[in-house]
Scaffold this active site. Sequence first.
Site, PDB file in Angstrom:
ATOM      1  N   GLU A  41       0.860  -1.190   0.000  1.00  0.00           N
ATOM      2  CA  GLU A  41       0.000   0.000   0.000  1.00  0.00           C
ATOM      3  C   GLU A  41       0.890   1.231   0.000  1.00  0.00           C
ATOM      4  O   GLU A  41       1.777   1.351   0.836  1.00  0.00           O
ATOM      5  CB  GLU A  41      -0.884   0.010   1.248  1.00  0.00           C
ATOM      6  CG  GLU A  41      -1.534   1.349   1.544  1.00  0.00           C
ATOM      7  CD  GLU A  41      -1.899   1.521   3.020  1.00  0.00           C
ATOM      8  OE1 GLU A  41      -2.126   2.673   3.428  1.00  0.00           O
ATOM      9  OE2 GLU A  41      -1.944   0.513   3.748  1.00  0.00           O
ATOM     10  N   LYS A 129     -10.610  -2.001   8.713  1.00  0.00           N
ATOM     11  CA  LYS A 129      -9.292  -1.814   9.314  1.00  0.00           C
ATOM     12  C   LYS A 129      -9.463  -1.185  10.688  1.00  0.00           C
ATOM     13  O   LYS A 129     -10.049  -0.103  10.802  1.00  0.00           O
ATOM     14  CB  LYS A 129      -8.449  -0.900   8.414  1.00  0.00           C
ATOM     15  CG  LYS A 129      -7.083  -0.559   8.966  1.00  0.00           C
ATOM     16  CD  LYS A 129      -6.321   0.348   8.026  1.00  0.00           C
ATOM     17  CE  LYS A 129      -6.782   1.785   8.118  1.00  0.00           C
ATOM     18  NZ  LYS A 129      -5.894   2.707   7.360  1.00  0.00           N
TER      19      LYS A 129
END
Length: 209
Positions: A41, A129
């Site tokens: 990411e 998340k």
Amino acid sequence: MNQAIERINEEKIVAIVRLDSIEHVDRLAQSLYEGGIRVIEITLNTPGALEGMKKIKQRYDDFLVGAGTVLDGENARSAIEAGADFLLAPTLSKETIQVGNRYGVPVIPGVMTPTEALTAYEWGARLVKVFPARSVGESFAKDLKGPLPFLSVMAVGGVSLDNVSDYFQAGWHSVGIGSSLVSNDADFDEIKAKAMNFITKRDEIAIKQ
């Protein structure tokens, strides 16, 4: 389940890249790749993040590349146009999730409470998340999935080589690892070695299970 989410579940580890520059992003990606990492990411507050994503995707066919720190629908759309396979957000934004849903790109929003987690699910997020995970501890995923068993939960924030095994053993879907793996002052050999250590921890837990 979305293929990107399934891939993250298989790999378990997402390398979070937040840097001052993407000047050496090719070499950084190579170090992570050689260390066994296959999901990366790049945060959008890294200068040149979208260009960095494109470079990695062009070079590696089997790297899953996502955009992080996606704060709104405009950010989401730009990242998707740049080829992001998934989007991570530090907060819960309906607009961001809706844009991801429209283009078939999974959004992984940041949540901290059962209400936020359920809301994210109802808006279409299939992986949430928990950020910062260090604030709630390794048992939080199991506690959250008690009343909400359909949720998949990623831990981000404070995950290190010392505690990553605890998160895996506690049933988290996956973990995002930032400064414990990638930092501005780490050299490429060090990043590769750290990646290998995290992968070893992951594989040890898989063998035990």
